[in-house]
Scaffold this motif. Structure first.
Motif, PDB file in Angstrom:
ATOM      1  N   ASP A  25       0.865  -1.173   0.000  1.00 17.25           N
ATOM      2  CA  ASP A  25       0.000   0.000   0.000  1.00 17.25           C
ATOM      3  C   ASP A  25       0.904   1.227   0.000  1.00 17.25           C
ATOM      4  O   ASP A  25       1.723   1.387   0.907  1.00 17.25           O
ATOM      5  N   SER A  26       0.774   2.092  -0.989  1.00 13.88           N
ATOM      6  CA  SER A  26       1.727   3.195  -1.132  1.00 13.88           C
ATOM      7  C   SER A  26       1.668   4.204   0.017  1.00 13.88           C
ATOM      8  O   SER A  26       2.710   4.700   0.450  1.00 13.88           O
ATOM      9  N   SER A  27       0.491   4.491   0.542  1.00  9.01           N
ATOM     10  CA  SER A  27       0.438   5.466   1.635  1.00  9.01           C
ATOM     11  C   SER A  27       1.020   4.882   2.928  1.00  9.01           C
ATOM     12  O   SER A  27       1.738   5.574   3.657  1.00  9.01           O
ATOM     13  N   ARG A  28       0.740   3.597   3.190  1.00  6.06           N
ATOM     14  CA  ARG A  28       1.343   2.959   4.366  1.00  6.06           C
ATOM     15  C   ARG A  28       2.849   2.832   4.187  1.00  6.06           C
ATOM     16  O   ARG A  28       3.608   2.952   5.152  1.00  6.06           O
ATOM     17  N   GLN A  34       8.907   7.107   6.349  1.00  9.59           N
ATOM     18  CA  GLN A  34       9.071   8.284   7.194  1.00  9.59           C
ATOM     19  C   GLN A  34       9.403   7.883   8.629  1.00  9.59           C
ATOM     20  O   GLN A  34      10.314   8.440   9.247  1.00  9.59           O
ATOM     21  N   ASP A  35       8.679   6.901   9.156  1.00  8.94           N
ATOM     22  CA  ASP A  35       8.963   6.431  10.518  1.00  8.94           C
ATOM     23  C   ASP A  35      10.380   5.877  10.625  1.00  8.94           C
ATOM     24  O   ASP A  35      11.076   6.093  11.618  1.00  8.94           O
ATOM     25  N   ALA A  85      -4.446  -4.518  -2.543  1.00  9.68           N
ATOM     26  CA  ALA A  85      -3.342  -4.931  -3.410  1.00  9.68           C
ATOM     27  C   ALA A  85      -2.859  -3.733  -4.227  1.00  9.68           C
ATOM     28  O   ALA A  85      -3.639  -3.004  -4.827  1.00  9.68           O
ATOM     29  N   SER A  86      -1.567  -3.544  -4.197  1.00  7.97           N
ATOM     30  CA  SER A  86      -0.990  -2.410  -4.916  1.00  7.97           C
ATOM     31  C   SER A  86      -1.013  -2.671  -6.412  1.00  7.97           C
ATOM     32  O   SER A  86      -1.023  -3.801  -6.865  1.00  7.97           O
ATOM     33  N   THR A  87      -1.012  -1.594  -7.176  1.00  3.42           N
ATOM     34  CA  THR A  87      -0.967  -1.726  -8.624  1.00  3.42           C
ATOM     35  C   THR A  87       0.463  -1.476  -9.076  1.00  3.42           C
ATOM     36  O   THR A  87       1.163  -0.621  -8.540  1.00  3.42           O
TER      37      THR A  87
END
Length: 182
Positions: A25-28, A34-35, A85-87
């Motif tokens: 997942d791109s946002s996660r 970042q974390d 599922a990511s693309t």
């Protein structure tokens, strides 16, 4: 300190790639990167110059990812992999795009430990020793997870290793037969 920041900056594309493959997942993935960077900068005093910066950051990322998964399980926020599922980026070749999509789908069905090993060794090109250090498991565990993951990927993608070997032998046989006849 400038050298430390430069080394971290150099690893960001690899961190992003691994995080996207890991979280699917791109946002996660962006949050995980970042974390990881925040934690790495905060723990800069623990890094020893001359050691492998990528392995150090990947270990931080792995630990952060495990913590995030555990936290989500405690909070009951379990997400179905098929729903998020990511693309993958499409290529000009529709066959390659379909194969990448199938691979992405198959990776989503692997156990987390197997997927982590495949991503570290296969995608990131790390050695078994480096992957073992990052995941904090014995090298034998890396080997067995990778073997099981490869077998699972073959099954999930409909690739029969025995058939491939037979096809290779069949292709080589006419060349040998022609040499025998001559």
């Amino acid at each position: 300190m400038y050298e430390f920041h430069r080394l971290i900056e150099h690893e960001i594309p690899r961190l992003r790639r691994y995080a996207r493959a890991l979280t699917r997942d791109s946002s996660r993935a962006d949050d995980l990167v970042q974390d990881t960077l925040v934690r790495g900068l905060a723990k800069a005093h623990l890094w020893q110059p001359g050691t492998n910066m990528r392995a150090w950051l990947f270990a931080i990322m792995h630990n952060q990812y495990v913590n995030n998964v555990r936290r989500a399980q405690r909070e009951g926020a379990i997400v179905d992999v098929d729903q998020v599922a990511s693309t993958l980026v499409a290529t000009a070749d529709p066959t390659a795009s379909r194969q990448l999509s199938e691979l992405d789908h198959a990776l989503g069905h692997l156990a987390n430990g197997q997927r982590e090993v495949v991503l570290l060794v296969g995608l990131e090109g790390m050695s078994y020793n480096e992957a073992a250090k990052i995941l904090r498991v014995p090298i034998g565990t890396i080997r067995s997870r990778l073997g099981r993951a490869r077998e699972a990927l073959r099954l999930l993608m409909g690739i029969d290793e025995g058939t491939k070997r037979v096809e290779r032998v069949e292709r080589q046989r006419p060349a040998r037969d022609s040499r025998i006849a001559a």
